[in-house]
Scaffold this active site. Structure first.
Site, mmCIF file in Angstrom:
data_model
loop_
_atom_site.group_PDB
_atom_site.id
_atom_site.type_symbol
_atom_site.label_atom_id
_atom_site.label_comp_id
_atom_site.label_asym_id
_atom_site.label_seq_id
_atom_site.Cartn_x
_atom_site.Cartn_y
_atom_site.Cartn_z
ATOM 1 C CB CYS A 2 -0.906 0.009 1.221
ATOM 2 S SG CYS A 2 -1.991 -1.430 1.331
ATOM 3 C CB THR A 387 15.350 -9.102 -7.149
ATOM 4 O OG1 THR A 387 14.368 -9.381 -8.146
ATOM 5 C CG2 THR A 387 16.585 -8.532 -7.828
ATOM 6 C CB SER A 388 17.762 -8.647 -2.346
ATOM 7 O OG SER A 388 17.422 -7.335 -2.723
ATOM 8 C CB SER A 432 17.108 -4.877 1.429
ATOM 9 O OG SER A 432 15.958 -4.092 1.183
ATOM 10 C CD GLN A 433 15.841 -0.548 -4.682
ATOM 11 O OE1 GLN A 433 16.361 0.553 -4.742
ATOM 12 N NE2 GLN A 433 14.573 -0.684 -4.371
ATOM 13 C CB SER A 434 13.659 -0.675 -0.356
ATOM 14 O OG SER A 434 13.422 -1.753 0.532
ATOM 15 C CG HIS A 588 17.128 -35.682 -9.316
ATOM 16 N ND1 HIS A 588 17.293 -36.995 -8.957
ATOM 17 C CD2 HIS A 588 18.363 -35.212 -9.591
ATOM 18 C CE1 HIS A 588 18.576 -37.306 -8.987
ATOM 19 N NE2 HIS A 588 19.255 -36.232 -9.380
#
Length: 726
Positions: A2, A387-388, A432-434, A588
């Site tokens: 949000c 992504t990180s 972490s990007q942010s 597998h």
């Protein structure tokens, strides 16, 4: 996630139309977070002004206007102006002081609908209104309690208990005859602090109340929130004096709350990053900051109290130009093409190439004082999300090779779920990007409690991870607006490769290897420019895959992470099933899925796993898999067993840096140049349809946040796409 935005003007005349547009524009800057509904709240009328400039009015005469709408922000804007026209609300009415709040919602509790949109209200009289980012984990218990006390709930949200709890606290305090300075009243901050005492979970909140006209209160625990301050008497190039922040000097000011810094930068660069447990109260042109602890102190009628703290403003290192798309159609495309520059900035001043008399080396000032501790660590634990996490996985092999220290990987949420052992002898690296990722922050707190050395790798100066870790490195990739991280990922890999070089630079036997990697890093931006020339080729490939329902990506060694990241991007942007698979595990289970209809990407660039990947390609080809092979330039004949195999040739670099090159074609595959489609039909259309990445910035966004479609089935969404394109 949000989005929250609020605006308060103090002794600055602003028309209602202007206030609405500021709120709307703030929400537009937060669109990248993904949302399904939006809402705002403003005052219905101006308040009478008394001689000393303070504004007092009985709450029974003040009505708050609340507008809520499912769908995109344009839907909210249309509904607001339609209602304004129907009610003859004067948009030109001027407010010398006014407080407005706004919100974009990503549904977690309750379907997208006006009743579930924010601001959430305490009741029909709107005594208290709240916008909320986060999740209240004990809302069901609180809701049951409030229902027993006669409250009626209209939404399915966890947020609605907050304004109702505020009203409950306010009513009880006044019934008990609570006194402050001889007046029978309870202060706004005391109400909010008492509400916070009962809440569990992660949240950022902004409160507005008709009982406290022209006041706003913000508080947070675990979710990002910032305050921007604009003093209209200050010269544009003058620093904002810290000692004026908390004083009521009577000068005209504008205040802004936002869950993301990029909604503030067009208004002011003077910001305060609100800490967990802080309550920020805007009143009469001043800012009061209270520090709330979970303990309750029994005084002042039994309400919880908090100590006042002093905080200084910081300057936001960002320009308005950074939040514009420029010549590009959308932000993701812009950020993909910015990667040569972002990598250059990431490495600037950190690579020392030396000469014949001086060895090549890397300088990471943030780690310098802790290198001995890191080298003595029993293990290094990388902790991240999405992504990180993938970027850390790509860097793990080179860190193990150069440092000789065991490296383990942890997804932040899983680490917490398992309460995995973390020891004093460990080095925990938080990626972490942010710098505000909720699960990663909780894992950081857990590691600190267990005594580990905590290192941060983040893109955001002043973020929670940057502040709370013992040391760290900023990746300096620049602000990233597109929800699907691109340039931050490649810069993270570059930083972690440099980190491996720094930790392992006391080993003579690996000097030649380190020199080769440093040379590769220096040349990496040029190689990225070269691979970006594959845009048209990837666009053509995308057209072949548009009708597919699934995509597999096989990688190995350094490029297992590339397979995971490529698949993640397809899921984030294309809303299409995709799976990154470790090629060594092909037999597998995954091999059973292969047939002539399933498209498969195999990453087979030159490294220690090249021959093994050749074997994988042969086995997939034997089962008639539709192969798309990514290989080093000149290796097409070595990897393509027949003309039916499509080959993508990329420049070859040092093996530990190859993931930076290999991920870019997979990013570019998601980009096309048609007009964006309506958000309520499909958030992002894969491949030959436009990748719809709207305005907004992700500098403080939560890593891994995904855009969301409506609840339509895939077939319905496909039909909508085709209809809109026709």
């Amino acid at each position: 996630m949000c989005g929250i935005f609020a605006y308060l003007n103090y002794r600055v005349n602003r028309e209602r139309r202007y206030i609405l547009e500021v709120l709307f524009n703030g929400l537009r800057r937060l669109e990248y977070r993904g949302y399904d509904s939006a809402g705002i709240c403003i005052d219905s009328c101006d308040l009478p002004t008394v001689a000393n400039g303070e504004r007092r009015i009985s709450s029974q005469y003040l009505n708050l206007l609340v507008f809520r709408q499912a769908g995109n922000i344009d839907s909210l804007v249309r509904s607001v102006y339609e209602e304004v026209n129907e009610t003859d609300l004067n948009l030109e009415e001027s407010f010398p002081v006014h407080a407005g709040i706004a919100h974009t919602r990503w549904a977690t509790h309750g379907e997208p609908a006006p009743r579930n949109s924010h601001p959430q209200s305490s009741g029909h009289a709107n005594d208290f209104l709240v916008v909320h980012n986060g999740v209240i984990t004990n809302y069901e218990v609180l809701k049951e309690t409030l229902v027993r006390h006669g409250f009626t709930f209209e939404s399915e949200t966890d947020t609605e208990i907050i304004p109702k709890l505020a009203k409950f606290v306010y009513d009880n305090a006044n019934e008990e005859g609570f006194y402050v300075s001889g007046e029978q009243t309870v202060t706004f901050s005391q109400v909010v602090i008492e509400v916070m005492r009962h809440l569990e979970g992660a949240y950022a909140l902004i409160f507005k109340s008709r009982h406290y006209p022209n006041e706003l209160i913000a508080c947070k625990r675990g979710s990002p929130l910032l305050l921007g301050v604009k003093d209209l008497n200050e010269e544009a190039n003058r620093a904002f004096p810290d000692d004026k922040l908390l004083t009521k000097d009577g000068k005209p000011k504008e205040f802004f709350f936002s869950s993301d810094a990029q909604a503030l930068v067009e208004h002011t660069r003077k910001v305060l990053v609100i800490e967990d447990g802080e309550v920020v109260h805007l009143k009469d042109g001043g800012v009061s900051i209270l520090k709330f602890g979970c303990e309750k102190t029994k005084n002042s009628g039994g309400l919880a109290r908090a100590a006042s703290v002093q905080r200084a403003l910081s300057v936001l290192e960002m320009e308005v130009e950074q939040i514009n798309k420029g010549k590009y159609e959308h932000y993701m495309q812009k950020e993909i093409h910015e990667q040569p520059e972002s990598l250059t900035t990431t490495m600037r001043g950190r690579l020392i190439r030396g000469d014949s008399s001086k060895a090549k080396s890397v300088l990471l000032g943030g780690l310098k004082d802790h290198l001995k501790t890191i080298r003595r660590s029993r293990r290094i634990v990388f902790i991240g999300c999405g992504t990180s996490y993938n970027a850390a996985l790509a860097a793990r092999p080179i860190l193990e090779e150069l440092s000789g220290i065991p490296v383990s990987m942890e997804i932040a949420s899983d680490l917490l779920d398992r309460q995995a052992p973390i020891y004093r002898e460990d080095t925990a690296v938080f990626v972490s990007q942010s710098g505000e990722t909720a699960d990663t922050l909780l894992a950081l707190q857990y590691a600190l409690e267990n005594g580990a050395l905590c290192v941060g790798i983040t893109n955001t100066v002043g973020s929670a991870i940057a502040r709370h870790t013992h040391c760290g490195v900023h990746i300096n990739a620049g602000c990233e607006i597109g929800v699907a991280s691109t340039k931050a990922y490649t810069s993270q890999i570059a930083v972690m490769a440099m980190m491996a070089l720094v930790i392992g630079d006391d080993t003579i036997s690996s000097q030649a290897r380190r020199n080769a990697i440093i040379d590769g890093l220096v040349d990496l931006p040029n190689k990225v420019r070269e691979v970006l020339k594959l845009d048209q080729e990837m666009k053509n490939l995308a057209k072949l895959l548009i009708a597919e329902q699934s995509l597999l990506v096989f990688g190995r060694g350094y490029n297992y992470a590339t397979a995971l990241e490529g698949a993640l991007k397809v899921k984030e942007v294309a809303l299409m099933h995709s799976e990154g698979i470790l090629a060594g595990e092909m037999k597998h289970g995954p091999l059973a899925l292969v047939d002539e209809n399933l498209p498969i990407v195999v990453i087979a660039t030159r490294d220690g796993c090249f021959s093994k990947q050749q074997s994988v390609i042969q086995q997939l080809h034997a089962r008639k898999g539709r192969l798309i092979v990514m290989c080093s330039k000149g290796d097409a004949s070595s990897v393509c067993p027949s003309e039916s195999c499509r080959v993508i040739e990329v420049p070859q670099v040092e093996d530990c840096l190859q993931p930076v090159i290999n991920v870019i074609p997979l990013q570019a595959m998601l980009i096309d140049f048609n007009d964006p489609m309506p958000f309520d039909e499909l958030v992002v259309v894969f491949l030959t349809y436009k990748s719809y990445v709207t305005g907004g910035i992700s500098s403080y966004s939560f890593t891994g946040t995904q855009r969301r479609s409506t609840s339509k089935s895939r077939k319905e969404r496909d039909d909508s796409m085709k209809k809109s394109l026709n």
